[in-house]
Design an enzyme around this catalytic site. Structure first.
Site, PDB file in Angstrom:
ATOM      1  N   LEU A  84       1.601  -5.337  -0.341  1.00 42.96           N
ATOM      2  CA  LEU A  84       0.709  -6.242   0.384  1.00 42.96           C
ATOM      3  C   LEU A  84      -0.689  -5.658   0.530  1.00 42.96           C
ATOM      4  O   LEU A  84      -1.664  -6.393   0.599  1.00 42.96           O
ATOM      5  CB  LEU A  84       1.282  -6.550   1.775  1.00 42.96           C
ATOM      6  CG  LEU A  84       2.597  -7.329   1.813  1.00 42.96           C
ATOM      7  CD1 LEU A  84       3.058  -7.512   3.254  1.00 42.96           C
ATOM      8  CD2 LEU A  84       2.447  -8.678   1.135  1.00 42.96           C
ATOM      9  N   GLY A  85      -0.794  -4.341   0.611  1.00 38.71           N
ATOM     10  CA  GLY A  85      -2.119  -3.737   0.730  1.00 38.71           C
ATOM     11  C   GLY A  85      -2.043  -2.307   1.204  1.00 38.71           C
ATOM     12  O   GLY A  85      -0.986  -1.801   1.576  1.00 38.71           O
ATOM     13  N   LYS A  86      -3.217  -1.642   1.177  1.00 36.94           N
ATOM     14  CA  LYS A  86      -3.337  -0.265   1.643  1.00 36.94           C
ATOM     15  C   LYS A  86      -4.284  -0.232   2.822  1.00 36.94           C
ATOM     16  O   LYS A  86      -5.282  -0.941   2.850  1.00 36.94           O
ATOM     17  CB  LYS A  86      -3.885   0.630   0.530  1.00 36.94           C
ATOM     18  CG  LYS A  86      -3.006   0.740  -0.693  1.00 36.94           C
ATOM     19  CD  LYS A  86      -3.646   1.668  -1.717  1.00 36.94           C
ATOM     20  CE  LYS A  86      -2.801   1.785  -2.966  1.00 36.94           C
ATOM     21  NZ  LYS A  86      -3.431   2.692  -3.955  1.00 36.94           N
ATOM     22  N   GLY A  87      -3.973   0.613   3.792  1.00 34.03           N
ATOM     23  CA  GLY A  87      -4.838   0.772   4.962  1.00 34.03           C
ATOM     24  C   GLY A  87      -4.902   2.220   5.368  1.00 34.03           C
ATOM     25  O   GLY A  87      -4.336   3.103   4.713  1.00 34.03           O
ATOM     26  N   THR A  90       0.521   2.466   3.090  1.00 34.52           N
ATOM     27  CA  THR A  90       0.703   1.309   2.214  1.00 34.52           C
ATOM     28  C   THR A  90       1.766   0.385   2.800  1.00 34.52           C
ATOM     29  O   THR A  90       2.781   0.840   3.315  1.00 34.52           O
ATOM     30  CB  THR A  90       1.122   1.754   0.809  1.00 34.52           C
ATOM     31  OG1 THR A  90       0.158   2.669   0.296  1.00 34.52           O
ATOM     32  CG2 THR A  90       1.228   0.570  -0.135  1.00 34.52           C
ATOM     33  N   LYS A 128       6.199  -0.344   6.073  1.00 33.51           N
ATOM     34  CA  LYS A 128       4.947   0.410   5.999  1.00 33.51           C
ATOM     35  C   LYS A 128       5.269   1.877   5.793  1.00 33.51           C
ATOM     36  O   LYS A 128       5.991   2.489   6.576  1.00 33.51           O
ATOM     37  CB  LYS A 128       4.123   0.224   7.270  1.00 33.51           C
ATOM     38  CG  LYS A 128       2.775   0.949   7.226  1.00 33.51           C
ATOM     39  CD  LYS A 128       1.995   0.748   8.513  1.00 33.51           C
ATOM     40  CE  LYS A 128       1.415  -0.645   8.592  1.00 33.51           C
ATOM     41  NZ  LYS A 128       0.310  -0.839   7.622  1.00 33.51           N
ATOM     42  N   ASP A 144      -6.006   0.360  17.355  1.00 36.29           N
ATOM     43  CA  ASP A 144      -6.468  -0.027  16.013  1.00 36.29           C
ATOM     44  C   ASP A 144      -6.602  -1.542  15.910  1.00 36.29           C
ATOM     45  O   ASP A 144      -6.084  -2.163  14.991  1.00 36.29           O
ATOM     46  CB  ASP A 144      -5.489   0.498  14.962  1.00 36.29           C
ATOM     47  CG  ASP A 144      -6.090   0.509  13.558  1.00 36.29           C
ATOM     48  OD1 ASP A 144      -7.328   0.483  13.443  1.00 36.29           O
ATOM     49  OD2 ASP A 144      -5.327   0.546  12.577  1.00 36.29           O
TER      50      ASP A 144
END
Length: 650
Positions: free
Chosen positions: A355-358, A362, A377, A473
């Site tokens: 879904l994405g990296k933050g 990941t 996650k 966050d």
């Protein structure tokens, strides 16, 4: 200071003089006093104070513009205890809003309440009201919002409800209602409907099948769409079968049984042949490609599905025979951890998509073999020891609020730390706000943004007040949206209270964006810094601009922009209209006053001085007051004035 006190006294004097010129009828004043006298309450409302000689100045009471009649009574959460006194509030014939939610009122709802011709909002949820919903409800022809949930009401849902054509929301969940659901096909404007957690039975009317399954859950006797519980086919009076028919049925049944047995034998033989051909290779799938990097390796193309085990070669994720007590998936929280029942091996076999990296790691979407979908996650740069990590996750498991995404499970080992949470398919606020430009996606309108703001404020207020936890966050990629018509459940904050588990960030990642300017170590956020981040989030909704990101590629990227200071500079030049997202201006909707009100709240939250920022509960109250709380519809509309006492639980 003396000048301010003098001004305040003059203001009170002017209000008193004005109240003498215009006052509701004595009958209405008496009705209010009789209601209060008949209902013990835990806090003084000051209705007999000399500073409030007019009923229009009483706490929770709202009059019309001419102060000629009472139009709203809002007393949620003020500690009202006892029977709902009859013959009191029913005398307020001009009343359009009545909110007595979150008190301890007993007994039946007085019949005179159902004779108010102008009442359009009735909020009596979270009390201990009993008895049935009377058919006299049909007298509320102007009613738009009905909230009677979380009481002890019994009996059937009256068919008279179908005649209230103006209804937008109906919340009857959490009672003891029985019988079938009326068709309600006359409620063409209905947007919110919930009768979950009752004792209803029978088929769900076709007109109501458009609402989500959650609207009907907790009623074992209900069947039909949208529940995955087909209704039994009813038949008429059975006729006797002839001997020939019985014989034909018997022969057919025997033939079907023989065919099924043959197919079963063939299937068994084929499976044994396939197993012999493949040997034991399938059992070692998670141990393949030993030269790859440990841990989850993102799929080359986001959106491409593959087995989660194929994304990792880490032996650390495969428990050996002697390590089952430490290398396992640990579920947290109550209520069966969301009803999930899988282990680490099941998770590794799941189909996965990046879904994405933050900054935290990941994120993957994993579809389990039983069809359940979760978010996994993989955390990076975790410095917390096992005991600290487990303690933090157990605390998060106890957090239960519809505007906070629940953490369901975790995995901890030397080289891998995983979190498992619910999956929300609607995506994040960041994607909804910034992914629509030029892509053909419909931009978020004001109602959707205002509902998301209200949900974010509620989630943060609950986290602070009920659990004493800091989010740490807050950003648009961590506000996840939900599909469906329930505005109170429109969004949920995720990735909360994890910052203290990670290693310190480099100085280049500390400044700007959502993070308060006083934060030196982002692992040590405060309640005040959370409020700052929430203010920046509100500004992002209003302006459509991405705040500066502390880490490249996160939060939509883009050039660095100190959003609060930019807004200040624009407003200082009296160009307030230039602040708002042009997509909002283009969509219109006549919500300029609400947008300005949220802008004021946002700027108060994003002030440079931590001590000057409001607390999260105060932010929630102010956001709920915007637009009369209409974005909360079934739960917050009634709080649009001074109806929520300071310090009330969010």
């Amino acid at each position: 200071m003396a000048a301010l006190q003098t001004a305040a006294l003059l203001l009170l004097l002017l209000l008193a003089v004005a109240s003498e010129a215009a006052e509701p009828p004595q009958q209405e004043r008496t009705a209010l006093q009789e209601f209060l006298l008949g209902t013990p309450h835990e806090r003084s409302l000051g209705w007999n104070s000399p500073l409030a000689p007019s009923a229009c100045l009483w706490f929770g009471v709202t009059c019309d513009a001419a102060n000629a009649t009472v139009v709203a009574v809002r007393l949620p959460g003020v500690g009202l205890v006892g029977d709902f006194p009859a013959g009191t509030l029913g005398k307020l014939t001009s009343l359009h809003t009545l909110s007595l939610r979150s008190n301890r009122l007993f007994g039946a709802v007085p019949g005179d309440i159902f004779s108010l011709p102008n009442l359009h909002s009735l909020y009596l949820q979270n009390n201990r009201l009993s008895g049935s919903i009377p058919p006299e409800l049909a007298g509320l022809t102007a009613l738009r919002h009905l909230a009677l949930y979380d009481n002890e009401l019994s009996g059937e849902i009256p068919a008279a409800l179908d005649g209230l054509a103006q209804l937008r929301s109906v919340r009857l969940d959490g009672n003891r209602l029985s019988g079938s659901i009326p068709s309600l096909s006359g409620l063409r404007r209905l947007e919110v409907f919930n009768v979950s957690e009752n004792q209803l039975d029978g088929a769900i009317p076709t007109f109501l099948a458009r609402f989500p399954p959650e609207s009907f859950a907790g009623n074992p006797g209900l069947c039909g769409e949208p529940l995955n519980s087909p209704c039994p086919v009813s038949s008429g009076k059975k006729k006797g079968l002839s001997g020939a028919a019985i014989a034909a049925i018997a022969v057919g049944a025997a033939a079907a049984a023989l065919l099924a047995l043959v197919l079963l034998v063939l299937c068994f033989c084929r499976r044994r042949r396939d197993a012999a051909a493949t040997g034991d290779n399938s059992g070692n799938k998670a141990m393949s490609t030993p030269t790859q990097e440990r841990g989850f390796t993102p799929s080359p193309v986001s959106g491409e599905m593959t087995d989660l085990a194929d994304l990792t070669s880490s032996k650390d994720l495969v428990p050996s025979a002697g390590e089952t007590t430490t290398r396992r998936l640990v579920f947290v929280g109550g209520a069966g951890a969301g009803g999930y029942s899988f282990d680490l091996e099941d998770l590794l076999r799941a189909s996965a998509e990046v879904l994405g990296k933050g900054g935290a790691g990941t994120t993957y979407r994993a579809v389990l073999e039983d069809g359940a979908t979760v978010v996994v996650k993989r955390l990076k740069d975790v410095v917390a020891a096992r005991r600290e990590f487990a303690s933090a996750l157990e605390a998060l498991g106890r957090v239960e609020h519809r505007n906070l995404l629940p953490v369901r499970a975790y995995y901890f080992s030397k080289d891998e730390k995983l979190l498992v949470a619910d999956y929300l398919p609607a995506g994040s606020l960041a994607a909804a706000l910034h992914g629509s430009r030029g892509s053909g996606q419909t931009p978020m309108d004001w109602d959707a943004r205002a509902r998301a703001a209200l949900c974010a404020a509620r989630g943060m207020a609950h986290l602070h007040a009920a659990h004493g936890l800091v989010h740490g966050d807050v950003k648009s990629s961590n506000l996840l949206l939900r599909h469906g018509g329930d505005p109170d459940n429109a969004a949920a904050l995720s990735d909360y209270s994890l910052q203290h588990l990670f290693a310190p960030l480099p100085p280049s990642a500390r400044a700007g964006g959502y993070h308060a300017p006083e934060l030196v170590d982002r692992r040590r956020p405060t309640f005040s810094s959370d409020v700052y981040s929430l203010g920046v989030l509100f500004l992002e909704m209003l302006t459509g601009k991405c705040p500066a990101s502390g880490t490249a590629g996160v939060d939509g990227g883009g050039a660095a922009l100190d959003l609060p200071r930019w807004v200040q500079s624009v407003v200082r030049e009296e160009w307030t209209a230039e602040v708002f997202d042009q997509e909002l201006v283009r969509l219109g909707g006549g919500a300029e006053e609400e947008m300005v009100a949220l802008l004021q709240v946002a700027m108060a939250c994003a002030g440079t001085s931590p001590d000057a920022r409001p607390e999260a509960t105060e932010v929630l109250k102010r956001v709920e007051e915007i637009g009369g709380g209409r974005h909360g519809r079934a739960t917050a509309e009634e709080e649009g004035s001074w109806g929520t006492p300071t310090g009330a639980s969010p």
